[in-house]
Design a protein around this motif. Structure first.
Motif, PDB file in Angstrom:
ATOM      1  N   ILE A   1       0.866  -1.177   0.000  1.00 28.02           N
ATOM      2  CA  ILE A   1       0.000   0.000   0.000  1.00 28.02           C
ATOM      3  C   ILE A   1       0.901   1.225   0.000  1.00 28.02           C
ATOM      4  CG2 ILE A   1      -0.214   0.183   2.526  1.00 28.02           C
ATOM      5  CD1 ILE A   1      -3.168   1.016   2.037  1.00 28.02           C
TER       6      ILE A   1
ATOM      7  N   ILE B   1      -4.379   6.734  -2.780  1.00 24.63           N
ATOM      8  CA  ILE B   1      -3.839   5.585  -2.067  1.00 24.63           C
ATOM      9  C   ILE B   1      -4.060   4.357  -2.939  1.00 24.63           C
ATOM     10  CG2 ILE B   1      -4.049   4.147  -0.001  1.00 24.63           C
ATOM     11  CD1 ILE B   1      -5.146   6.653   1.428  1.00 24.63           C
TER      12      ILE B   1
ATOM     13  N   GLN C   1      -3.609   0.158  -3.080  1.00 25.85           N
ATOM     14  CA  GLN C   1      -3.348  -1.093  -2.361  1.00 25.85           C
ATOM     15  C   GLN C   1      -3.468  -2.248  -3.353  1.00 25.85           C
ATOM     16  OE1 GLN C   1      -4.936  -1.761   1.645  1.00 25.85           O
ATOM     17  NE2 GLN C   1      -5.759  -3.717   0.941  1.00 25.85           N
TER      18      GLN C   1
ATOM     19  N   THR D   1      -6.582  -1.595  -5.505  1.00 25.55           N
ATOM     20  CA  THR D   1      -7.625  -0.742  -4.962  1.00 25.55           C
ATOM     21  C   THR D   1      -7.099   0.686  -4.926  1.00 25.55           C
ATOM     22  OG1 THR D   1      -8.534  -2.505  -3.578  1.00 25.55           O
ATOM     23  CG2 THR D   1      -9.057  -0.240  -2.946  1.00 25.55           C
TER      24      THR D   1
ATOM     25  N   ILE E   1      -7.847   4.672  -3.912  1.00 29.72           N
ATOM     26  CA  ILE E   1      -8.672   5.570  -3.105  1.00 29.72           C
ATOM     27  C   ILE E   1      -8.158   6.987  -3.303  1.00 29.72           C
ATOM     28  CG2 ILE E   1      -9.541   6.083  -0.803  1.00 29.72           C
ATOM     29  CD1 ILE E   1      -8.656   3.217  -0.019  1.00 29.72           C
TER      30      ILE E   1
ATOM     31  N   PHE F   1       0.413   2.679   8.596  1.00 34.53           N
ATOM     32  CA  PHE F   1      -0.475   1.601   8.185  1.00 34.53           C
ATOM     33  C   PHE F   1      -0.490   0.500   9.219  1.00 34.53           C
ATOM     34  CE2 PHE F   1      -1.317  -2.330   5.637  1.00 34.53           C
ATOM     35  CZ  PHE F   1      -2.631  -2.027   5.317  1.00 34.53           C
TER      36      PHE F   1
ATOM     37  N   GLN G   1      -6.367  -3.219   8.397  1.00 38.20           N
ATOM     38  CA  GLN G   1      -6.442  -2.505   7.119  1.00 38.20           C
ATOM     39  C   GLN G   1      -6.695  -1.003   7.295  1.00 38.20           C
ATOM     40  OE1 GLN G   1      -6.407  -4.569   3.715  1.00 38.20           O
ATOM     41  NE2 GLN G   1      -5.059  -5.235   5.351  1.00 38.20           N
ATOM     42  N   ARG G   2      -5.947  -0.372   8.194  1.00 39.21           N
ATOM     43  CA  ARG G   2      -6.099   1.067   8.395  1.00 39.21           C
ATOM     44  C   ARG G   2      -4.874   1.801   7.877  1.00 39.21           C
ATOM     45  NH1 ARG G   2      -7.849   2.671  14.373  1.00 39.21           N
ATOM     46  NH2 ARG G   2      -5.903   1.580  14.812  1.00 39.21           N
ATOM     47  N   PHE G   3      -5.093   2.742   6.972  1.00 36.43           N
ATOM     48  CA  PHE G   3      -4.039   3.582   6.425  1.00 36.43           C
ATOM     49  C   PHE G   3      -4.296   5.012   6.890  1.00 36.43           C
ATOM     50  CE2 PHE G   3      -1.990   6.271   3.289  1.00 36.43           C
ATOM     51  CZ  PHE G   3      -0.767   5.636   3.062  1.00 36.43           C
TER      52      PHE G   3
ATOM     53  N   SER H   1      -8.585   0.724   4.183  1.00 38.52           N
ATOM     54  CA  SER H   1      -8.126   0.563   2.803  1.00 38.52           C
ATOM     55  C   SER H   1      -8.844  -0.562   2.065  1.00 38.52           C
ATOM     56  CB  SER H   1      -6.618   0.310   2.780  1.00 38.52           C
ATOM     57  OG  SER H   1      -6.293  -0.867   3.508  1.00 38.52           O
TER      58      SER H   1
ATOM     59  N   ARG I   1     -12.508   1.203   1.643  1.00 42.09           N
ATOM     60  CA  ARG I   1     -12.340   2.566   1.116  1.00 42.09           C
ATOM     61  C   ARG I   1     -13.092   3.599   1.931  1.00 42.09           C
ATOM     62  NH1 ARG I   1     -12.662   1.883  -5.510  1.00 42.09           N
ATOM     63  NH2 ARG I   1     -11.766  -0.210  -5.609  1.00 42.09           N
TER      64      ARG I   1
END
Length: 319
Positions: A51, A61, A63, A78, A80, A92, A97-99, A113, A116
């Protein structure tokens, strides 16, 4: 090809100049010649993911899963869209799955992420840099410069409500490298590296410098390995025009290994990661190629090519 450093419009790194009371954005490109051959990738038990921030026609962003299946490098990317981000503020947490990143309005933004969706967004009041996540991603530590007080500060923020948990002034004496920072999980210390190659081990709760380590030379693109409590970095020798992977033992403060990178390349500053499965130090070159370099031999054991420029990437493995 001329050896040394060059500046591009993409690689901008923040450096705090406490003597001049200003923040300078530096761009560094490590140059050591032309690229050689790339070895075939090695099989690994887990899927490899990436990512990062894409800078093509606006920030986004990206991923994706990295793979060589059917000659495809990028699997189901993916994308975003975001407005903008501040260099040195992306974080991250792959477990959920947190950016996260600080945007240009001095707001911290947390995004899921995978879905979205924006999870959190709250004002920080200051322009943070050298940001790290701690305590299972529930808290954040960063550095900022207060122009009114003409002083650097180390701040800790609760990511559940955005409240400031600690905010302490610190005398750094000299500039600090934008991309040489990390959180030492074994001791709970926030670590910065000054331009005089002094590594500072800081207590983030009171701003006290617990210890300092004089590095043998200038090591960039630092990555912390909590399992062995050591730091992996990248250096360039003006004497012989060669690049090296260096491993610093934080318990002794000494370089435990220094391996010449066998393949000459143009490596980008502030772009690095580490893969424990293959024991690889990961760098990005000016051709948008991601190279997995074996720490013990300095050879390339895997590589991926991108059709776009990617910044501040994070690597992880999952089923």
């Amino acid at each position: 090809m001329t050896k040394g450093f060059s500046i591009t419009k993409y690689e901008r790194a923040q450096v705090s100049l406490t003597h001049a009371f200003s923040t300078i954005f530096l761009a560094l490109l490590f140059l050591t010649g032309t690229m050689g051959c790339v070895k075939e990738s090695q099989h690994s038990p887990d899927n490899l993911y990436l990512i990062g921030v894409q800078n093509e026609g606006g920030s986004a962003i990206v991923q994706m899963r990295l793979s060589h299946e059917n000659a495809d490098t990028l699997i189901a990317p993916t994308i975003i869209s975001i407005d903008c981000f501040a260099t040195g503020t992306t974080v991250f947490d792959p477990s959920i799955q947190r950016f996260g990143y600080v945007n240009c309005d001095s707001q911290f933004v947390f995004i899921n992420s995978a879905s979205r969706d924006t999870i959190q967004i709250f004002p920080i009041d200051q322009s943070l840099s050298q940001v790290v996540l701690i305590n299972s991603g529930e808290q954040l530590i960063g550095r900022y410069y207060d122009w009114a007080q003409q002083q650097d500060f180390i701040t800790k923020i609760d990511l559940t409500d955005g409240k400031m948990l600690a905010n302490n002034s610190i005398y750094l004496k000299d500039a600090v490298y934008a991309c040489s920072y990390f959180y030492r999980t074994t001791t709970g210390e926030y670590c910065l590296v000054r331009s005089d190659t002094m590594m500072l081990l800081i207590n983030p709760d009171n701003g006290h410098i617990n210890d300092s380590i004089q590095l043998e030379n200038s090591i960039k693109n630092l990555i912390y390995d909590p399992e062995l409590d050591h730091v992996i970095g990248f250096s360039y020798s003006l004497q012989n025009a060669k690049n090296y992977i260096e491993v610093l033992d934080l318990k002794t403060g000494k370089i435990s290994s220094k391996t010449e990178i066998k393949i000459s390349n143009d490596y980008l500053a502030c772009e690095a990661s580490y893969d424990a499965v293959t024991n690889s130090y990961i760098l990005l070159n000016a051709k948008n190629e991601m190279l997995f370099l074996d720490i013990s031999t300095g050879t390339i054991i895997d590589s991926y090519s991108f059709e776009f420029h990617i910044r501040e990437f994070k690597i992880w493995r999952a089923e």
